[in-house]
Scaffold this active site. Structure first.
Site, PDB file in Angstrom:
ATOM      1  N   ASP A  62      12.316  11.958 -10.834  1.00 29.93           N
ATOM      2  CA  ASP A  62      11.830  11.508  -9.530  1.00 29.93           C
ATOM      3  C   ASP A  62      10.401  11.061  -9.605  1.00 29.93           C
ATOM      4  O   ASP A  62       9.726  11.139 -11.224  1.00 29.93           O
ATOM      5  CB  ASP A  62      11.522  13.030  -8.858  1.00 29.93           C
ATOM      6  N   LYS A 122      13.268   7.079  -4.849  1.00 26.44           N
ATOM      7  CA  LYS A 122      12.816   6.989  -4.153  1.00 26.44           C
ATOM      8  C   LYS A 122      12.001   5.828  -4.125  1.00 26.44           C
ATOM      9  O   LYS A 122      10.223   6.271  -4.997  1.00 26.44           O
ATOM     10  CB  LYS A 122      12.144   7.526  -2.982  1.00 26.44           C
ATOM     11  N   MET A 172       7.417  17.586   4.010  1.00 26.10           N
ATOM     12  CA  MET A 172       8.441  16.898   4.049  1.00 26.10           C
ATOM     13  C   MET A 172       8.096  15.964   6.070  1.00 26.10           C
ATOM     14  O   MET A 172       8.782  15.763   6.281  1.00 26.10           O
ATOM     15  CB  MET A 172       9.643  15.518   3.977  1.00 26.10           C
TER      16      MET A 172
HETATM   17  N1  SAH Z   1      12.061  19.977  -5.058  1.00 27.31           N
HETATM   18  C1  SAH Z   1      10.441  20.236  -4.419  1.00 27.31           C
HETATM   19  C2  SAH Z   1      10.720  19.578  -3.345  1.00 27.31           C
HETATM   20  C3  SAH Z   1      10.319  18.108  -3.574  1.00 27.31           C
HETATM   21  S1  SAH Z   1      10.554  17.563  -1.502  1.00 27.31           S
HETATM   22  C4  SAH Z   1       9.749  21.062  -4.154  1.00 27.31           C
HETATM   23  O1  SAH Z   1       9.729  21.994  -4.899  1.00 27.31           O
HETATM   24  O2  SAH Z   1       8.508  21.429  -3.791  1.00 27.31           O
HETATM   25  C5  SAH Z   1       9.512  16.670  -1.430  1.00 27.31           C
HETATM   26  C6  SAH Z   1       7.858  16.969   0.136  1.00 27.31           C
HETATM   27  O3  SAH Z   1       7.559  18.352  -0.790  1.00 27.31           O
HETATM   28  C7  SAH Z   1       7.326  16.501  -0.079  1.00 27.31           C
HETATM   29  O4  SAH Z   1       7.217  15.946   0.858  1.00 27.31           O
HETATM   30  C8  SAH Z   1       5.594  17.400  -0.040  1.00 27.31           C
HETATM   31  O5  SAH Z   1       6.127  17.720   1.389  1.00 27.31           O
HETATM   32  C9  SAH Z   1       6.162  18.328  -0.892  1.00 27.31           C
HETATM   33  N2  SAH Z   1       5.080  18.374  -1.865  1.00 27.31           N
HETATM   34  C10 SAH Z   1       5.970  17.900  -2.753  1.00 27.31           C
HETATM   35  N3  SAH Z   1       4.692  17.869  -4.559  1.00 27.31           N
HETATM   36  C11 SAH Z   1       3.665  18.124  -3.493  1.00 27.31           C
HETATM   37  C12 SAH Z   1       1.977  18.222  -3.390  1.00 27.31           C
HETATM   38  N4  SAH Z   1       1.552  18.560  -4.608  1.00 27.31           N
HETATM   39  N5  SAH Z   1       1.142  18.949  -2.477  1.00 27.31           N
HETATM   40  C13 SAH Z   1       1.687  19.098  -1.586  1.00 27.31           C
HETATM   41  N6  SAH Z   1       3.562  18.659  -0.495  1.00 27.31           N
HETATM   42  C14 SAH Z   1       3.552  18.215  -1.851  1.00 27.31           C
END
Ligand code: SAH
Length: 518
Positions: free
Chosen positions: A32, A54, A168
């Site tokens: 991803d 994406k 998100m």
């Molecule tokens: N599976 C992932 C989430 C994917 S959805 C998990 O468990 O973390 C994508 C969202 O995750 C982003 O829009 C954001 O809100 C959050 N996200 C992912 N990485 C991040 C990071 N390093 N810092 C802050 N938010 C993060």
């Protein structure tokens, strides 16, 4: 076997040992956008890498296509790692992928990862629970349109949970705050936005429920970021243990040559910037090698060989190797480099330059060469690009040298800027653009789509650049080229090299920060 693998929130050190083991043995990696490049590097070079993230402005693959790819690769008996940011089962659509595999009878396993809420909050100094303040936590998607009829979001239930973490949600902050307040959460409830948590670019923006949307816009908070709502958010003020890096929250567009090592981008990332690399120059071999080959055939006759770029050195060496030359063909020939990067490229082939001028311009090199004093009547080979400026040749000729001025490579413009760069410019997300040569300026401007009716800088027919973008130039010649296009560099590097450029950007940021707090 398909492994649904959580890569953690960003810091590659947060990958589990099981995750590292699987990656090291992967035959296929389906990854991803949020999966960090360092993790991809853990897979063997031979592993096929399939991008399923994406792209800005669209999906590289639909979820159905991703499921189908996993099933197909798994059925082919390959060891497939489905690498995801955070944890696969927390807003990662891991459930849908597992279901597709289960249905197809493809064996799979799930390796959990540290989800963004856990990772980012730990690095931001926000305990999700705390005996004094919070005994419940909810992880919620902020993506769901809260006004959508049939929305499954139970706002009044959420308002009763001590710590609510929205994934998100950056594009939806005003709605989220409004709904929570409506549902009974006090407007003064502390909130924290944690942007790019656990990466060098991590930044925390503190606000209240009432002010969070405005603060986020003002501070230009961008995805990926989490919104943390609840008393614990306040603790970040005291418990944040990671000093924010000087360029955290800044987006820098680095215009660079395709082959040029990304040293600048790497350093900017270490300083906390989000970096978008935009190749503006592609280097191609010359169309015709006859003059080059003639020069290489009589290398020993030159009194001096001067290189004006690392690319020139590499092209010179590559052609020499093709012709079967030996390094000793340069015995007794003096060597010059225009600057330290060029000198470094020479040293890789055990070529130590006799001259590297203090100031890194062609004029300074000409002056330094002239100081060698014995150029009159000597042959000089100038191994350069096709777009080199004539100043050096003129200066050498003035010193009495017979100059063979030969282009060892061609620089051409690439087809287009990467979509990520266009998207960031379009949405005013770029804080800085760096230019490391005149051709990065002209090619970049050439590649910009022209959009009438938008705030523009530069001449009427010139390139649209959002007015807030700051421009960093590596030296006076690059600055001059910017000015020829009606663009004034915000900073100019001194010395005219990569460390000088970084220094100039940092100094401007620091002056800005002091100005803002004064
Ligand atoms: N599976 C992932 C989430 C994917 S959805 C998990 O468990 O973390 C994508 C969202 O995750 C982003 O829009 C954001 O809100 C959050 N996200 C992912 N990485 C991040 C990071 N390093 N810092 C802050 N938010 C993060």
């Amino acid at each position: 076997m398909v492994v649904l693998l959580g890569g953690g929130p960003g810091d590659p050190g947060l990958l589990t040992r099981a995750g590292a083991d699987w990656l090291a043995r992967a035959e296929v990696v389906v990854y991803d956008r949020l999966a960090s490049p360092e993790l991809l590097d853990l897979a063997p070079p031979s592993a096929e890498r399939i991008y399923a993230g994406k792209a800005p402005g669209g999906h590289a693959m639909t979820q159905e296509q991703i499921n189908a790819t996993l099933v197909e690769q798994g059925r082919a008996g390959r060891r497939v790692v489905r690498l995801k940011g955070g944890d696969p089962f927390v807003f990662g659509r891991g459930g849908e992928e597992a279901a597709a595999l289960a249905e197809a009878g493809v064996p799979y396993c799930v390796v959990p990862g540290i989800t963004a809420a856990i990772g980012a909050c730990a690095y931001a100094g926000i305990p999700l629970t705390d005996r004094r303040w919070a005994s419940s936590v909810a992880l919620v998607t902020g993506h769901e349109d809260p006004d959508r009829p049939g929305s499954r979001m139970n706002w009044s239930a959420l308002a009763g949970i001590d710590t609510v973490v929205f994934y998100m949600g950056v594009g939806n902050l005003a709605h989220i705050a409004e709904r929570l307040i409506e549902a009974g959460r006090p407007p003064a409830t502390p909130t924290a936005l944690v942007e790019r948590g656990t990466t060098p670019a991590q930044r925390t923006v503190l606000a209240t429920l009432a002010s969070v949307a405005e603060r986020a816009a003002e501070q230009r908070v961008q995805a990926p970021a989490l919104l943390v709502v609840g008393e614990v958010a306040r603790l970040a003020e005291r418990l944040a243990w990671r000093a924010p890096l000087p360029l955290a929250g800044r987006t820098v567009l680095v215009t660079r040559s395709r082959q040029q090592a990304s040293a600048l981008a790497g350093r900017l990332r270490e300083l906390g910037a989000a970096v978008i690399e935009a190749p503006t120059i592609a280097i191609e071999p010359p169309e015709d090698f006859s003059t080059i080959d003639a020069a290489l055939a009589r290398l020993g006759e030159y009194g001096l060989v001067a290189f004006t770029s690392a690319n020139g050195v590499e092209a010179f060496l590559a052609r020499g190797r093709t012709l079967g030359l030996d390094g000793r063909a340069l015995a007794g020939v003096r060597l010059a480099a225009v600057g330290p990067a060029t000198a470094e490229a020479m040293r890789k082939a055990f070529l130590e330059p006799d001259v590297v001028p203090e100031v890194f311009t062609a004029d300074a090199l000409a002056a330094a060469l002239a100081s060698l004093g014995d150029l009159a009547g000597r042959r000089v080979l100038l191994a350069r690009a096709d777009i080199a400026r004539p100043a050096l040749v003129e200066a050498l000729a003035a010193a009495g040298a017979i100059v063979d001025d030969i282009a060892f490579y061609r620089t051409v413009a690439p087809e287009a800027l990467p979509p990520e760069a266009l998207d960031a410019l379009e949405n005013n997300r770029v804080d800085w653009i760096t230019f490391t040569s005149s051709s990065t300026v002209t090619n970049f401007l050439e590649l910009l789509p022209r959009r009438p009716g938008r705030a523009q800088r530069g001449p009427a027919a010139g390139a649209p650049l959002p007015a807030a973008v700051r421009l960093a130039s590596i030296g006076p010649i690059t600055s001059e080229t910017l000015r020829e296009h009606g663009l004034e560099p915000t900073v100019e590097a001194s010395p005219h090299d990569i460390p000088g450029l970084l220094q100039a950007i940092l100094a401007a940021e620091q002056a800005g920060a002091e100005g803002a707090s004064a």
